[in-house]
Design a protein around this motif. Structure first.
Motif, PDB file in Angstrom:
ATOM      1  N   ALA A 161    -130.048 -57.430 -29.675  1.00  0.00           N
ATOM      2  CA  ALA A 161    -130.703 -56.458 -30.545  1.00  0.00           C
ATOM      3  C   ALA A 161    -132.212 -56.673 -30.646  1.00  0.00           C
ATOM      4  N   LYS A 162    -132.651 -57.915 -30.764  1.00  0.00           N
ATOM      5  CA  LYS A 162    -134.088 -58.182 -30.904  1.00  0.00           C
ATOM      6  C   LYS A 162    -134.855 -57.734 -29.662  1.00  0.00           C
ATOM      7  N   ASP A 163    -134.348 -58.076 -28.489  1.00  0.00           N
ATOM      8  CA  ASP A 163    -135.016 -57.676 -27.247  1.00  0.00           C
ATOM      9  C   ASP A 163    -134.988 -56.159 -27.072  1.00  0.00           C
ATOM     10  N   ARG A 164    -133.876 -55.538 -27.442  1.00  0.00           N
ATOM     11  CA  ARG A 164    -133.757 -54.083 -27.349  1.00  0.00           C
ATOM     12  C   ARG A 164    -134.753 -53.412 -28.291  1.00  0.00           C
ATOM     13  N   PHE A 165    -134.877 -53.944 -29.501  1.00  0.00           N
ATOM     14  CA  PHE A 165    -135.822 -53.410 -30.489  1.00  0.00           C
ATOM     15  C   PHE A 165    -137.240 -53.436 -29.936  1.00  0.00           C
ATOM     16  N   GLU A 166    -137.630 -54.582 -29.362  1.00  0.00           N
ATOM     17  CA  GLU A 166    -138.981 -54.721 -28.817  1.00  0.00           C
ATOM     18  C   GLU A 166    -139.197 -53.807 -27.613  1.00  0.00           C
ATOM     19  N   ALA A 167    -138.195 -53.656 -26.766  1.00  0.00           N
ATOM     20  CA  ALA A 167    -138.317 -52.801 -25.580  1.00  0.00           C
ATOM     21  C   ALA A 167    -138.516 -51.342 -25.976  1.00  0.00           C
ATOM     22  N   VAL A 168    -137.771 -50.875 -26.961  1.00  0.00           N
ATOM     23  CA  VAL A 168    -137.901 -49.482 -27.403  1.00  0.00           C
ATOM     24  C   VAL A 168    -139.268 -49.241 -28.022  1.00  0.00           C
ATOM     25  N   THR A 169    -139.699 -50.128 -28.900  1.00  0.00           N
ATOM     26  CA  THR A 169    -141.003 -49.970 -29.538  1.00  0.00           C
ATOM     27  C   THR A 169    -142.127 -49.997 -28.504  1.00  0.00           C
ATOM     28  N   ASP A 170    -142.059 -50.919 -27.543  1.00  0.00           N
ATOM     29  CA  ASP A 170    -143.079 -50.994 -26.486  1.00  0.00           C
ATOM     30  C   ASP A 170    -143.097 -49.735 -25.638  1.00  0.00           C
ATOM     31  N   SER A 171    -141.929 -49.198 -25.316  1.00  0.00           N
ATOM     32  CA  SER A 171    -141.891 -47.994 -24.478  1.00  0.00           C
ATOM     33  C   SER A 171    -142.486 -46.798 -25.208  1.00  0.00           C
ATOM     34  N   MET A 172    -142.256 -46.711 -26.491  1.00  0.00           N
ATOM     35  CA  MET A 172    -142.824 -45.597 -27.261  1.00  0.00           C
ATOM     36  C   MET A 172    -144.333 -45.741 -27.393  1.00  0.00           C
ATOM     37  N   ASP A 182    -119.450 -84.797 -38.022  1.00  0.00           N
ATOM     38  CA  ASP A 182    -119.558 -84.926 -36.571  1.00  0.00           C
ATOM     39  C   ASP A 182    -118.992 -83.715 -35.838  1.00  0.00           C
ATOM     40  N   HIS A 183    -117.793 -83.287 -36.214  1.00  0.00           N
ATOM     41  CA  HIS A 183    -117.162 -82.147 -35.544  1.00  0.00           C
ATOM     42  C   HIS A 183    -117.970 -80.863 -35.771  1.00  0.00           C
ATOM     43  N   ALA A 184    -118.411 -80.631 -37.011  1.00  0.00           N
ATOM     44  CA  ALA A 184    -119.177 -79.421 -37.326  1.00  0.00           C
ATOM     45  C   ALA A 184    -120.508 -79.408 -36.585  1.00  0.00           C
ATOM     46  N   TRP A 185    -121.150 -80.556 -36.451  1.00  0.00           N
ATOM     47  CA  TRP A 185    -122.435 -80.647 -35.762  1.00  0.00           C
ATOM     48  C   TRP A 185    -122.279 -80.310 -34.277  1.00  0.00           C
ATOM     49  N   LYS A 186    -121.198 -80.787 -33.682  1.00  0.00           N
ATOM     50  CA  LYS A 186    -120.984 -80.575 -32.246  1.00  0.00           C
ATOM     51  C   LYS A 186    -120.348 -79.222 -31.935  1.00  0.00           C
ATOM     52  N   ASN A 187    -119.797 -78.548 -32.936  1.00  0.00           N
ATOM     53  CA  ASN A 187    -119.136 -77.254 -32.748  1.00  0.00           C
ATOM     54  C   ASN A 187    -119.608 -76.274 -33.820  1.00  0.00           C
ATOM     55  N   PRO A 188    -120.805 -75.734 -33.675  1.00  0.00           N
ATOM     56  CA  PRO A 188    -121.316 -74.835 -34.711  1.00  0.00           C
ATOM     57  C   PRO A 188    -120.454 -73.573 -34.818  1.00  0.00           C
ATOM     58  N   PRO A 189    -120.399 -72.988 -36.006  1.00  0.00           N
ATOM     59  CA  PRO A 189    -119.563 -71.796 -36.194  1.00  0.00           C
ATOM     60  C   PRO A 189    -120.161 -70.571 -35.504  1.00  0.00           C
ATOM     61  N   ALA A 190    -119.326 -69.587 -35.278  1.00  0.00           N
ATOM     62  CA  ALA A 190    -119.799 -68.300 -34.754  1.00  0.00           C
ATOM     63  C   ALA A 190    -120.620 -67.627 -35.851  1.00  0.00           C
ATOM     64  N   PRO A 191    -121.434 -66.647 -35.502  1.00  0.00           N
ATOM     65  CA  PRO A 191    -122.201 -65.944 -36.546  1.00  0.00           C
ATOM     66  C   PRO A 191    -121.263 -65.356 -37.605  1.00  0.00           C
ATOM     67  N   PHE A 192    -121.694 -65.385 -38.845  1.00  0.00           N
ATOM     68  CA  PHE A 192    -120.868 -64.869 -39.930  1.00  0.00           C
ATOM     69  C   PHE A 192    -120.781 -63.349 -39.902  1.00  0.00           C
ATOM     70  N   ASN A 193    -121.771 -62.714 -39.314  1.00  0.00           N
ATOM     71  CA  ASN A 193    -121.779 -61.264 -39.220  1.00  0.00           C
ATOM     72  C   ASN A 193    -121.030 -60.855 -37.956  1.00  0.00           C
ATOM     73  N   SER A 194    -119.896 -60.202 -38.114  1.00  0.00           N
ATOM     74  CA  SER A 194    -119.101 -59.815 -36.952  1.00  0.00           C
ATOM     75  C   SER A 194    -119.790 -58.753 -36.106  1.00  0.00           C
ATOM     76  N   PHE A 224    -122.943 -58.963 -35.269  1.00  0.00           N
ATOM     77  CA  PHE A 224    -124.108 -59.615 -34.677  1.00  0.00           C
ATOM     78  C   PHE A 224    -124.242 -59.241 -33.209  1.00  0.00           C
ATOM     79  N   ASP A 225    -125.442 -58.848 -32.818  1.00  0.00           N
ATOM     80  CA  ASP A 225    -125.721 -58.471 -31.437  1.00  0.00           C
ATOM     81  C   ASP A 225    -126.898 -59.312 -30.952  1.00  0.00           C
ATOM     82  N   PRO A 226    -126.656 -60.274 -30.079  1.00  0.00           N
ATOM     83  CA  PRO A 226    -127.748 -61.152 -29.633  1.00  0.00           C
ATOM     84  C   PRO A 226    -128.831 -60.432 -28.831  1.00  0.00           C
TER      85      PRO A 226
END
Length: 72
Positions: free
Chosen positions: A31-42, A13-25, A27-29
């Motif tokens: 990054a995906k949008d930035r990747f797409e923006a750069v590729t589209d601009s080029m 119950d506790h784990a379900w209601k409080n998911p852990p932070a990303p394991f990769n310190s 991690f950049d949320p």
């Protein structure tokens, strides 16, 4: 479909209601949008058609780092 379980999950119950932070310190949320923006601009600039693979790689990294520095 579309329902969310709201009952008690026992020991999970506790784990379900409080998911852990990303394991990769590094991690950049944004990054995906930035990747797409750069590729589209080029693609819009026609950069891929007029430059070598190595030039494209360097320019892509430059644009990516520029957006990252701006906080986008």
């Amino acid at each position: 479909m579309g329902k969310t379980y709201t009952g008690y999950l026992g020991g999970f119950d506790h784990a379900w209601k409080n998911p852990p932070a990303p394991f990769n310190s590094d991690f950049d949320p944004k990054a995906k949008d930035r990747f797409e923006a750069v590729t589209d601009s080029m693609e819009r600039d026609g950069y891929y058609a007029d430059h070598t693979r190595e030039e494209c790689k360097a320019e892509w990294r430059r644009r990516y780092e520029h957006l990252k520095a701006e906080g986008q």
